[in-house]
Design an enzyme around this catalytic site. Structure first.
Site, mmCIF file in Angstrom:
data_model
loop_
_atom_site.group_PDB
_atom_site.id
_atom_site.type_symbol
_atom_site.label_atom_id
_atom_site.label_comp_id
_atom_site.label_asym_id
_atom_site.label_seq_id
_atom_site.Cartn_x
_atom_site.Cartn_y
_atom_site.Cartn_z
ATOM 1 N N PRO A 2 0.837 -1.214 0.000
ATOM 2 C CA PRO A 2 0.000 0.000 0.000
ATOM 3 C C PRO A 2 0.867 1.258 0.000
ATOM 4 C CG PRO A 2 -0.642 -1.534 1.747
ATOM 5 C CD PRO A 2 0.659 -2.019 1.197
ATOM 6 N N GLU A 3 0.558 2.182 -0.892
ATOM 7 C CA GLU A 3 1.294 3.445 -0.975
ATOM 8 C C GLU A 3 0.359 4.585 -0.542
ATOM 9 O OE1 GLU A 3 3.352 3.800 -4.764
ATOM 10 O OE2 GLU A 3 3.563 1.629 -4.904
#
Ligand SMILES: [Zn+2]
Length: 274
Positions: A2-3
Protein backbone atom coordinates in the site's frame (compact mmCIF):
# COMPACT_ATOMS: atom_id res chain seq x y z
CA UNK A 1 2.55 -2.67 -0.95
CA UNK A 2 0.00 0.00 0.00
CA UNK A 3 1.29 3.44 -0.97
CA UNK A 4 0.02 6.97 -0.31
CA UNK A 5 -3.35 6.62 -2.16
CA UNK A 6 -4.20 3.29 -0.54
CA UNK A 7 -3.29 4.50 2.96
CA UNK A 8 -5.17 7.78 2.34
CA UNK A 9 -8.29 5.77 1.35
CA UNK A 10 -8.15 3.69 4.54
CA UNK A 11 -7.60 6.75 6.75
CA UNK A 12 -10.42 8.74 5.12
CA UNK A 13 -12.82 5.79 5.48
CA UNK A 14 -11.94 5.06 9.10
CA UNK A 15 -11.75 8.66 10.33
CA UNK A 16 -15.49 9.25 10.97
CA UNK A 17 -15.76 5.87 12.71
CA UNK A 18 -12.69 6.20 14.94
CA UNK A 19 -12.37 9.88 15.90
CA UNK A 20 -13.88 10.39 19.34
CA UNK A 21 -14.04 6.67 20.16
CA UNK A 22 -12.22 5.09 23.09
CA UNK A 23 -10.07 1.96 22.86
CA UNK A 24 -11.51 -0.30 25.56
CA UNK A 25 -8.86 -3.02 25.27
CA UNK A 26 -6.24 -4.48 22.97
CA UNK A 27 -5.55 -8.13 22.31
CA UNK A 28 -2.28 -9.10 20.60
CA UNK A 29 -2.39 -12.50 18.91
CA UNK A 30 1.09 -12.03 17.45
CA UNK A 31 2.78 -9.70 19.97
CA UNK A 32 5.95 -8.98 17.97
CA UNK A 33 3.88 -7.08 15.39
CA UNK A 34 4.31 -4.30 17.99
CA UNK A 35 7.82 -2.93 17.50
CA UNK A 36 7.70 -0.26 20.19
CA UNK A 37 7.31 -0.26 23.18
CA UNK A 38 7.25 -3.78 24.68
CA UNK A 39 3.95 -5.52 23.80
CA UNK A 40 2.73 -5.61 27.44
CA UNK A 41 3.41 -1.89 27.84
CA UNK A 42 1.66 -1.25 24.51
CA UNK A 43 -1.47 -3.13 25.63
CA UNK A 44 -1.62 -1.30 28.98
CA UNK A 45 -0.97 2.08 27.41
CA UNK A 46 -3.67 2.00 24.70
CA UNK A 47 -6.42 0.62 26.96
CA UNK A 48 -8.82 3.39 27.99
CA UNK A 49 -7.32 5.88 25.54
CA UNK A 50 -9.59 8.15 23.52
CA UNK A 51 -8.88 8.54 19.80
CA UNK A 52 -8.70 12.26 19.07
CA UNK A 53 -7.93 12.19 15.33
CA UNK A 54 -6.79 10.05 12.43
CA UNK A 55 -4.09 11.20 10.02
CA UNK A 56 -1.79 9.91 7.29
CA UNK A 57 1.88 10.76 6.92
CA UNK A 58 3.59 9.12 3.94
CA UNK A 59 2.59 5.46 4.11
CA UNK A 60 1.96 5.64 7.87
CA UNK A 61 -1.46 5.65 9.52
CA UNK A 62 -1.37 7.89 12.59
CA UNK A 63 -4.10 7.33 15.17
CA UNK A 64 -3.85 10.27 17.58
CA UNK A 65 -4.58 9.45 21.21
CA UNK A 66 -4.64 11.59 24.33
CA UNK A 67 -1.42 13.04 25.83
CA UNK A 68 0.22 13.48 22.40
CA UNK A 69 0.52 9.71 22.03
CA UNK A 70 0.18 8.30 18.54
CA UNK A 71 -0.72 4.74 17.63
CA UNK A 72 1.18 4.24 14.39
CA UNK A 73 0.26 1.57 11.86
CA UNK A 74 2.53 0.75 8.92
CA UNK A 75 0.94 -1.81 6.62
CA UNK A 76 4.24 -3.16 5.24
CA UNK A 77 3.59 -5.42 2.24
CA UNK A 78 0.30 -7.10 3.11
CA UNK A 79 -1.13 -5.31 6.17
CA UNK A 80 -4.87 -4.64 6.40
CA UNK A 81 -6.67 -2.49 8.94
CA UNK A 82 -10.35 -3.35 9.15
CA UNK A 83 -13.31 -2.22 11.23
CA UNK A 84 -15.60 -5.15 12.01
CA UNK A 85 -18.39 -6.31 14.30
CA UNK A 86 -17.09 -8.59 17.09
CA UNK A 87 -19.16 -11.55 15.86
CA UNK A 88 -17.30 -11.66 12.52
CA UNK A 89 -14.91 -14.64 12.82
CA UNK A 90 -11.24 -13.71 13.10
CA UNK A 91 -9.55 -14.25 9.76
CA UNK A 92 -6.18 -15.98 9.67
CA UNK A 93 -3.13 -13.74 10.22
CA UNK A 94 -5.05 -11.34 12.47
CA UNK A 95 -2.35 -10.05 14.82
CA UNK A 96 -4.04 -7.31 16.84
CA UNK A 97 -7.63 -6.58 17.87
CA UNK A 98 -8.66 -3.25 19.39
CA UNK A 99 -12.09 -3.27 21.04
CA UNK A 100 -13.83 0.11 20.78
CA UNK A 101 -16.46 1.66 23.06
CA UNK A 102 -19.08 1.48 20.28
CA UNK A 103 -18.83 -2.30 20.25
CA UNK A 104 -16.85 -2.51 17.00
CA UNK A 105 -13.36 -3.95 16.64
CA UNK A 106 -10.42 -2.49 14.77
CA UNK A 107 -8.39 -5.45 13.54
CA UNK A 108 -4.88 -5.60 12.09
CA UNK A 109 -4.13 -8.54 9.84
CA UNK A 110 -0.91 -9.11 7.93
CA UNK A 111 -0.02 -12.48 6.30
CA UNK A 112 3.60 -11.57 5.54
CA UNK A 113 4.14 -9.59 8.78
CA UNK A 114 6.31 -6.87 7.28
CA UNK A 115 3.96 -4.32 8.82
CA UNK A 116 4.22 -2.94 12.33
CA UNK A 117 2.44 -1.17 15.15
CA UNK A 118 4.14 1.53 17.22
CA UNK A 119 3.11 3.70 20.15
CA UNK A 120 4.73 6.91 21.38
CA UNK A 121 4.89 10.59 20.63
CA UNK A 122 5.82 11.36 17.03
CA UNK A 123 9.03 13.09 18.17
CA UNK A 124 10.11 10.18 20.38
CA UNK A 125 9.42 7.59 17.68
CA UNK A 126 11.53 9.49 15.16
CA UNK A 127 14.28 10.06 17.75
CA UNK A 128 14.29 6.33 18.60
CA UNK A 129 14.51 5.58 14.83
CA UNK A 130 11.26 3.60 14.99
CA UNK A 131 9.87 5.93 12.32
CA UNK A 132 11.96 7.58 9.59
CA UNK A 133 12.21 11.31 9.12
CA UNK A 134 9.79 11.76 6.23
CA UNK A 135 10.03 14.21 3.35
CA UNK A 136 7.20 16.51 2.26
CA UNK A 137 3.77 15.23 1.25
CA UNK A 138 3.62 15.35 -2.57
CA UNK A 139 -0.12 16.15 -2.59
CA UNK A 140 0.18 18.94 -0.01
CA UNK A 141 -0.75 22.24 -1.75
CA UNK A 142 2.13 23.83 0.20
CA UNK A 143 4.62 21.53 -1.54
CA UNK A 144 5.74 23.66 -4.48
CA UNK A 145 7.42 22.57 -7.73
CA UNK A 146 10.40 24.73 -6.79
CA UNK A 147 10.86 22.71 -3.59
CA UNK A 148 10.91 19.46 -5.60
CA UNK A 149 13.45 21.01 -7.99
CA UNK A 150 15.63 22.07 -5.04
CA UNK A 151 15.53 18.52 -3.63
CA UNK A 152 16.24 16.88 -7.01
CA UNK A 153 19.15 19.16 -7.81
CA UNK A 154 21.41 17.95 -4.99
CA UNK A 155 20.94 14.27 -5.75
CA UNK A 156 23.18 12.03 -7.86
CA UNK A 157 20.78 9.11 -7.90
CA UNK A 158 18.31 7.72 -10.43
CA UNK A 159 14.96 9.54 -10.53
CA UNK A 160 13.13 6.35 -9.58
CA UNK A 161 15.37 5.83 -6.52
CA UNK A 162 14.82 9.47 -5.55
CA UNK A 163 11.03 9.03 -5.64
CA UNK A 164 11.23 5.83 -3.57
CA UNK A 165 13.30 7.60 -0.89
CA UNK A 166 10.78 8.46 1.85
CA UNK A 167 13.05 11.25 3.10
CA UNK A 168 12.96 12.91 -0.35
CA UNK A 169 9.16 12.78 -0.79
CA UNK A 170 6.85 10.77 1.46
CA UNK A 171 4.40 8.07 0.43
CA UNK A 172 5.57 7.12 -3.08
CA UNK A 173 6.36 3.45 -3.76
CA UNK A 174 6.95 1.29 -6.82
CA UNK A 175 3.52 1.79 -8.42
CA UNK A 176 3.24 5.56 -8.31
CA UNK A 177 6.95 6.16 -8.99
CA UNK A 178 6.60 4.37 -12.35
CA UNK A 179 3.23 5.96 -13.08
CA UNK A 180 4.32 9.53 -12.36
CA UNK A 181 7.60 9.19 -14.32
CA UNK A 182 5.63 7.93 -17.31
CA UNK A 183 3.16 10.80 -17.07
CA UNK A 184 6.10 13.23 -16.81
CA UNK A 185 7.77 11.57 -19.85
CA UNK A 186 10.99 11.09 -17.85
CA UNK A 187 13.22 8.00 -17.86
CA UNK A 188 13.38 6.33 -14.42
CA UNK A 189 17.16 5.83 -14.70
CA UNK A 190 17.91 9.49 -15.40
CA UNK A 191 19.94 11.25 -12.72
CA UNK A 192 17.74 13.27 -10.38
CA UNK A 193 20.20 16.14 -10.42
CA UNK A 194 20.08 16.38 -14.22
CA UNK A 195 16.50 17.65 -14.40
CA UNK A 196 15.83 21.16 -15.63
CA UNK A 197 13.48 23.37 -13.65
CA UNK A 198 10.89 22.81 -16.38
CA UNK A 199 11.15 18.99 -16.16
CA UNK A 200 10.98 19.17 -12.37
CA UNK A 201 7.76 21.15 -12.71
CA UNK A 202 6.37 18.45 -15.01
CA UNK A 203 7.33 15.73 -12.52
CA UNK A 204 5.74 17.73 -9.68
CA UNK A 205 2.48 17.96 -11.60
CA UNK A 206 2.46 14.31 -12.73
CA UNK A 207 3.25 13.10 -9.22
CA UNK A 208 0.27 15.03 -7.86
CA UNK A 209 -1.98 13.90 -10.70
CA UNK A 210 -1.03 10.19 -10.39
CA UNK A 211 -1.65 10.21 -6.65
CA UNK A 212 -4.87 12.25 -6.71
CA UNK A 213 -6.42 10.17 -9.50
CA UNK A 214 -5.54 7.00 -7.56
CA UNK A 215 -7.11 8.42 -4.37
CA UNK A 216 -10.26 9.28 -6.36
CA UNK A 217 -10.34 5.64 -7.53
CA UNK A 218 -9.75 4.33 -3.97
CA UNK A 219 -6.25 2.97 -4.62
CA UNK A 220 -4.72 0.09 -6.55
CA UNK A 221 -5.34 -3.53 -5.56
CA UNK A 222 -2.40 -4.96 -7.52
CA UNK A 223 -1.77 -7.62 -4.88
CA UNK A 224 -3.38 -7.95 -1.47
CA UNK A 225 -4.53 -4.38 -0.84
CA UNK A 226 -8.04 -4.09 0.62
CA UNK A 227 -9.72 -1.02 2.07
CA UNK A 228 -11.10 -0.78 5.63
CA UNK A 229 -14.23 -2.67 4.51
CA UNK A 230 -12.30 -5.46 2.76
CA UNK A 231 -13.08 -4.15 -0.75
CA UNK A 232 -10.56 -3.82 -3.58
CA UNK A 233 -9.60 -0.45 -5.09
CA UNK A 234 -10.33 0.69 -8.66
CA UNK A 235 -7.03 2.17 -9.83
CA UNK A 236 -5.32 -1.14 -10.78
CA UNK A 237 -7.29 -1.26 -14.05
CA UNK A 238 -6.23 2.27 -14.96
CA UNK A 239 -2.47 2.04 -14.42
CA UNK A 240 -0.45 3.25 -17.42
CA UNK A 241 2.79 1.28 -16.98
CA UNK A 242 3.00 -0.49 -13.61
CA UNK A 243 2.60 -4.25 -14.09
CA UNK A 244 2.46 -3.85 -17.89
CA UNK A 245 6.05 -4.78 -18.92
CA UNK A 246 6.10 -6.05 -22.52
CA UNK A 247 2.60 -4.72 -23.22
CA UNK A 248 2.13 -1.82 -25.65
CA UNK A 249 2.57 1.75 -24.41
CA UNK A 250 -0.84 3.47 -24.49
CA UNK A 251 0.75 6.50 -26.19
CA UNK A 252 3.09 5.06 -28.86
CA UNK A 253 2.26 1.34 -29.01
CA UNK A 254 5.84 0.21 -28.42
CA UNK A 255 6.29 -2.62 -25.85
CA UNK A 256 7.05 -1.26 -22.38
CA UNK A 257 10.57 -1.96 -21.09
CA UNK A 258 11.46 -3.61 -17.77
CA UNK A 259 14.64 -2.73 -15.88
CA UNK A 260 15.74 -2.89 -12.23
CA UNK A 261 16.51 0.25 -10.28
CA UNK A 262 17.31 0.27 -6.56
CA UNK A 263 16.43 -3.43 -6.52
CA UNK A 264 12.90 -2.74 -7.76
CA UNK A 265 11.38 -3.74 -11.09
CA UNK A 266 10.73 -0.64 -13.12
CA UNK A 267 8.49 -0.35 -16.19
CA UNK A 268 8.74 2.52 -18.67
CA UNK A 269 8.52 3.42 -22.36
CA UNK A 270 11.87 3.85 -24.12
CA UNK A 271 10.27 6.08 -26.74
CA UNK A 272 8.00 8.33 -24.67
CA UNK A 273 10.24 8.78 -21.63
CA UNK A 274 13.52 10.68 -22.00
ZN1 LIG B 1 5.41 5.12 -25.49
Amino acid sequence: MPELPEVETIVADLRPHLAGRTIVSCDLLFPTIVRHPEPEVFIDSVAGMRITALRRRGKYILIDLENDLVLVVHLGMTGQLRLLKPDVPLSSHTHAVFALDNGLQLRYRDPRRFGRLLLGTEVSLVAAKKMPRLGPEPIDPEFAAEELYRRLRKRRTALKAFLLDQAAVAGVGNIYADESLHRARLRPDRLAGSLSRKSARRLHESLRDSLLVAIANRGSSVDTYRDAWGEIGGQQEKLLVYGRAGEPCFTCGRPLALIRIAGRSTVFCRRCQR
